[in-house]
Design a protein around this motif. Structure first.
Motif, PDB file in Angstrom:
ATOM      1  N   ARG A   1       0.185  -0.954  -0.280  1.00 50.74           N
ATOM      2  CA  ARG A   1      -0.161  -0.148  -0.666  1.00 50.74           C
ATOM      3  C   ARG A   1       0.596   1.001   0.233  1.00 50.74           C
ATOM      4  O   ARG A   1       1.876   1.547   0.921  1.00 50.74           O
ATOM      5  N   THR A   2       0.478   2.436  -0.919  1.00 51.74           N
ATOM      6  CA  THR A   2       1.973   3.311  -1.213  1.00 51.74           C
ATOM      7  C   THR A   2      -0.049   4.765  -1.035  1.00 51.74           C
ATOM      8  O   THR A   2      -0.382   4.550  -2.013  1.00 51.74           O
ATOM      9  N   VAL A   3       0.769   5.471  -0.495  1.00 50.93           N
ATOM     10  CA  VAL A   3       0.230   6.721  -0.349  1.00 50.93           C
ATOM     11  C   VAL A   3       0.931   7.402  -0.802  1.00 50.93           C
ATOM     12  O   VAL A   3       2.347   8.273  -0.738  1.00 50.93           O
ATOM     13  N   LYS A   4       0.273   8.107  -2.129  1.00 51.41           N
ATOM     14  CA  LYS A   4       0.824   9.758  -2.506  1.00 51.41           C
ATOM     15  C   LYS A   4       0.136  10.939  -2.873  1.00 51.41           C
ATOM     16  O   LYS A   4      -0.681  10.909  -3.489  1.00 51.41           O
ATOM     17  N   GLN A   5       1.021  12.241  -2.192  1.00 57.31           N
ATOM     18  CA  GLN A   5       0.342  13.645  -3.065  1.00 57.31           C
ATOM     19  C   GLN A   5       0.973  13.536  -3.628  1.00 57.31           C
ATOM     20  O   GLN A   5       2.132  14.317  -3.878  1.00 57.31           O
ATOM     21  N   SER A   6      -0.387  14.141  -4.538  1.00 55.44           N
ATOM     22  CA  SER A   6       0.582  15.103  -5.827  1.00 55.44           C
ATOM     23  C   SER A   6      -0.531  16.879  -6.452  1.00 55.44           C
ATOM     24  O   SER A   6      -1.347  16.305  -5.813  1.00 55.44           O
ATOM     25  N   ALA A   7       0.305  17.330  -6.844  1.00 52.19           N
ATOM     26  CA  ALA A   7      -0.241  18.859  -7.148  1.00 52.19           C
ATOM     27  C   ALA A   7      -2.135  18.643  -7.894  1.00 52.19           C
ATOM     28  O   ALA A   7      -1.344  17.755  -9.333  1.00 52.19           O
ATOM     29  N   LEU A   8      -3.039  18.401  -7.530  1.00 52.83           N
ATOM     30  CA  LEU A   8      -3.861  18.604  -8.361  1.00 52.83           C
ATOM     31  C   LEU A   8      -4.171  19.656  -9.624  1.00 52.83           C
ATOM     32  O   LEU A   8      -3.919  19.006 -10.949  1.00 52.83           O
ATOM     33  N   PHE A   9      -3.192  20.429  -9.530  1.00 51.03           N
ATOM     34  CA  PHE A   9      -3.392  21.296 -10.861  1.00 51.03           C
ATOM     35  C   PHE A   9      -1.683  21.672 -10.349  1.00 51.03           C
ATOM     36  O   PHE A   9      -1.250  22.909  -9.952  1.00 51.03           O
ATOM     37  N   PRO A  10      -0.494  20.855 -11.154  1.00 50.15           N
ATOM     38  CA  PRO A  10       0.999  21.163 -10.796  1.00 50.15           C
ATOM     39  C   PRO A  10       1.701  22.746 -11.924  1.00 50.15           C
ATOM     40  O   PRO A  10       1.250  22.888 -12.523  1.00 50.15           O
ATOM     41  N   ASN A  11       2.006  23.379 -10.786  1.00 53.39           N
ATOM     42  CA  ASN A  11       2.466  24.830 -11.257  1.00 53.39           C
ATOM     43  C   ASN A  11       1.488  25.546 -10.939  1.00 53.39           C
ATOM     44  O   ASN A  11       2.391  27.278 -11.566  1.00 53.39           O
ATOM     45  N   TYR A  12       0.605  25.604 -10.373  1.00 54.62           N
ATOM     46  CA  TYR A  12       0.187  26.248 -10.177  1.00 54.62           C
ATOM     47  C   TYR A  12      -1.215  26.670  -8.619  1.00 54.62           C
ATOM     48  O   TYR A  12      -1.151  25.491  -7.961  1.00 54.62           O
ATOM     49  N   LEU A  13      -1.740  28.095  -8.351  1.00 55.57           N
ATOM     50  CA  LEU A  13      -1.695  28.060  -6.810  1.00 55.57           C
ATOM     51  C   LEU A  13      -3.115  28.908  -7.492  1.00 55.57           C
ATOM     52  O   LEU A  13      -3.203  30.394  -7.785  1.00 55.57           O
ATOM     53  N   PHE A  14      -4.340  29.159  -5.957  1.00 59.10           N
ATOM     54  CA  PHE A  14      -5.026  30.168  -6.049  1.00 59.10           C
ATOM     55  C   PHE A  14      -4.772  30.884  -4.833  1.00 59.10           C
ATOM     56  O   PHE A  14      -4.505  30.654  -3.619  1.00 59.10           O
ATOM     57  N   ILE A  15      -4.656  32.235  -4.747  1.00 61.76           N
ATOM     58  CA  ILE A  15      -4.397  33.092  -4.030  1.00 61.76           C
ATOM     59  C   ILE A  15      -5.782  34.025  -3.698  1.00 61.76           C
ATOM     60  O   ILE A  15      -6.360  34.147  -5.234  1.00 61.76           O
ATOM     61  N   CYS A  16      -5.876  34.600  -2.498  1.00 65.22           N
ATOM     62  CA  CYS A  16      -7.102  35.512  -1.985  1.00 65.22           C
ATOM     63  C   CYS A  16      -6.598  36.972  -2.478  1.00 65.22           C
ATOM     64  O   CYS A  16      -6.123  36.976  -1.192  1.00 65.22           O
ATOM     65  N   LEU A  17      -6.826  37.613  -3.237  1.00 59.84           N
ATOM     66  CA  LEU A  17      -6.376  39.079  -2.472  1.00 59.84           C
ATOM     67  C   LEU A  17      -7.522  40.277  -2.642  1.00 59.84           C
ATOM     68  O   LEU A  17      -8.614  39.820  -3.321  1.00 59.84           O
ATOM     69  N   GLU A  18      -6.905  41.013  -1.648  1.00 58.49           N
ATOM     70  CA  GLU A  18      -7.773  42.153  -1.970  1.00 58.49           C
ATOM     71  C   GLU A  18      -7.844  43.052  -3.273  1.00 58.49           C
ATOM     72  O   GLU A  18      -6.527  42.989  -4.125  1.00 58.49           O
ATOM     73  N   SER A  19      -8.955  43.254  -4.145  1.00 60.86           N
ATOM     74  CA  SER A  19      -8.761  43.763  -5.689  1.00 60.86           C
ATOM     75  C   SER A  19      -8.149  44.935  -6.152  1.00 60.86           C
ATOM     76  O   SER A  19      -7.262  45.471  -6.823  1.00 60.86           O
ATOM     77  N   GLN A  20      -8.445  45.632  -5.095  1.00 61.93           N
ATOM     78  CA  GLN A  20      -8.197  47.619  -5.198  1.00 61.93           C
ATOM     79  C   GLN A  20      -6.258  47.256  -4.351  1.00 61.93           C
ATOM     80  O   GLN A  20      -5.545  47.877  -5.005  1.00 61.93           O
ATOM     81  N   ASN A  21      -6.320  47.170  -3.063  1.00 60.29           N
ATOM     82  CA  ASN A  21      -5.282  47.098  -2.111  1.00 60.29           C
ATOM     83  C   ASN A  21      -4.379  46.207  -2.289  1.00 60.29           C
ATOM     84  O   ASN A  21      -3.748  46.130  -0.641  1.00 60.29           O
ATOM     85  N   GLY A  22      -4.738  45.409  -2.460  1.00 57.90           N
ATOM     86  CA  GLY A  22      -3.805  43.608  -2.208  1.00 57.90           C
ATOM     87  C   GLY A  22      -2.349  43.981  -2.384  1.00 57.90           C
ATOM     88  O   GLY A  22      -1.924  44.935  -3.357  1.00 57.90           O
ATOM     89  N   ASN A  23      -1.520  43.052  -1.671  1.00 56.60           N
ATOM     90  CA  ASN A  23       0.020  43.399  -2.168  1.00 56.60           C
ATOM     91  C   ASN A  23       0.502  42.205  -3.393  1.00 56.60           C
ATOM     92  O   ASN A  23       0.960  41.683  -2.985  1.00 56.60           O
ATOM     93  N   PHE A  24      -0.013  42.718  -4.446  1.00 50.43           N
ATOM     94  CA  PHE A  24      -0.217  42.078  -5.213  1.00 50.43           C
ATOM     95  C   PHE A  24       1.866  41.793  -5.617  1.00 50.43           C
ATOM     96  O   PHE A  24       2.300  41.065  -6.254  1.00 50.43           O
ATOM     97  N   SER A  25       2.435  42.725  -5.283  1.00 54.33           N
ATOM     98  CA  SER A  25       3.759  42.435  -5.765  1.00 54.33           C
ATOM     99  C   SER A  25       4.621  42.672  -4.490  1.00 54.33           C
ATOM    100  O   SER A  25       5.831  40.779  -4.709  1.00 54.33           O
ATOM    101  N   ALA A  26       4.358  41.638  -3.353  1.00 52.78           N
ATOM    102  CA  ALA A  26       4.728  40.813  -2.719  1.00 52.78           C
ATOM    103  C   ALA A  26       4.521  39.508  -3.072  1.00 52.78           C
ATOM    104  O   ALA A  26       5.253  38.471  -2.678  1.00 52.78           O
ATOM    105  N   VAL A  27       3.440  39.200  -3.653  1.00 51.79           N
ATOM    106  CA  VAL A  27       2.998  37.504  -3.969  1.00 51.79           C
ATOM    107  C   VAL A  27       4.063  37.587  -5.475  1.00 51.79           C
ATOM    108  O   VAL A  27       4.706  36.429  -5.274  1.00 51.79           O
ATOM    109  N   LYS A  28       4.321  38.384  -6.384  1.00 59.11           N
ATOM    110  CA  LYS A  28       4.757  38.212  -7.536  1.00 59.11           C
ATOM    111  C   LYS A  28       6.596  37.615  -6.214  1.00 59.11           C
ATOM    112  O   LYS A  28       7.813  37.220  -7.223  1.00 59.11           O
ATOM    113  N   ASN A  29       6.896  38.814  -5.744  1.00 60.12           N
ATOM    114  CA  ASN A  29       8.412  38.396  -4.666  1.00 60.12           C
ATOM    115  C   ASN A  29       8.620  37.300  -4.184  1.00 60.12           C
ATOM    116  O   ASN A  29       9.428  37.100  -3.423  1.00 60.12           O
ATOM    117  N   THR A  30       7.474  36.556  -4.047  1.00 63.41           N
ATOM    118  CA  THR A  30       7.443  35.131  -3.343  1.00 63.41           C
ATOM    119  C   THR A  30       8.780  34.028  -3.457  1.00 63.41           C
ATOM    120  O   THR A  30       8.403  33.802  -4.956  1.00 63.41           O
TER     121      THR A  30
END
Length: 160
Positions: A43-72
């Motif tokens: 028996r082996t259990v394996k976890q992998s990304a459902l969407f490899p190389n992608y993440l969903f993030i939730c930010l404020e549309s107007q005042n979100g810190n988009f540059s901090a996300v890009k530089n993470t």
């Protein structure tokens, strides 16, 4: 107003990027696919990304810190159309979250499940799964001459 955005990650760094974003207080949805299989009878259990190389993030549309996300660390950037970042509908995120929690089906049988045995002794015989017998075998209940008999069978010979 908060919106969900789609970001790309560097190869095999989804976990690192998600952890770094969470440390910054940014809500992240990183759906994983958990699979449990019998490989060579183990028996082996394996976890992998459902969407490899992608993440969903939730930010404020107007005042979100988009540059901090890009530089993470681990993040390549936002998925965009022209100059606008791709907004993911809330309904899609909720549906993915619901499907992740409701699809907890496993390929390994559970006690009481009806299985089929395929080996030299019992070919295509219906049985009831009782419990594992180590890593390589399982104990099944087979109906022989109107009596339930316990039989230890290799895991590779069992199908649901």
């Amino acid at each position: 107003m908060k919106s969900w955005y789609l970001v790309t990650c560097k190869p095999r760094q989804e976990e690192r990027a998600a952890t770094n974003l969470l440390n910054q207080g940014i809500e992240v949805f990183y759906p994983k696919l958990t699979t449990e299989k019998l490989i060579k009878g183990r028996r082996t259990v394996k976890q992998s990304a459902l969407f490899p190389n992608y993440l969903f993030i939730c930010l404020e549309s107007q005042n979100g810190n988009f540059s901090a996300v890009k530089n993470t660390r681990g993040i390549n950037g936002f998925v965009s159309y022209g100059t606008r970042y791709q907004i993911v509908p809330e309904a899609l995120i909720e549906q993915l979250k619901y499907e992740r929690t409701s699809s907890a089906e496993s390929t390994i049988p559970k006690a009481g499940d009806t299985v089929s045995v395929h080996n030299n002794t019992f070919n295509n015989v219906a049985a009831i799964y009782k419990e594992p017998d180590g890593d390589m075998r399982s104990i099944l209940l087979i109906n022989l001459l109107n009596q339930k008999i316990e039989v230890s069978v290799e895991n590779k010979d069992i199908t649901q």
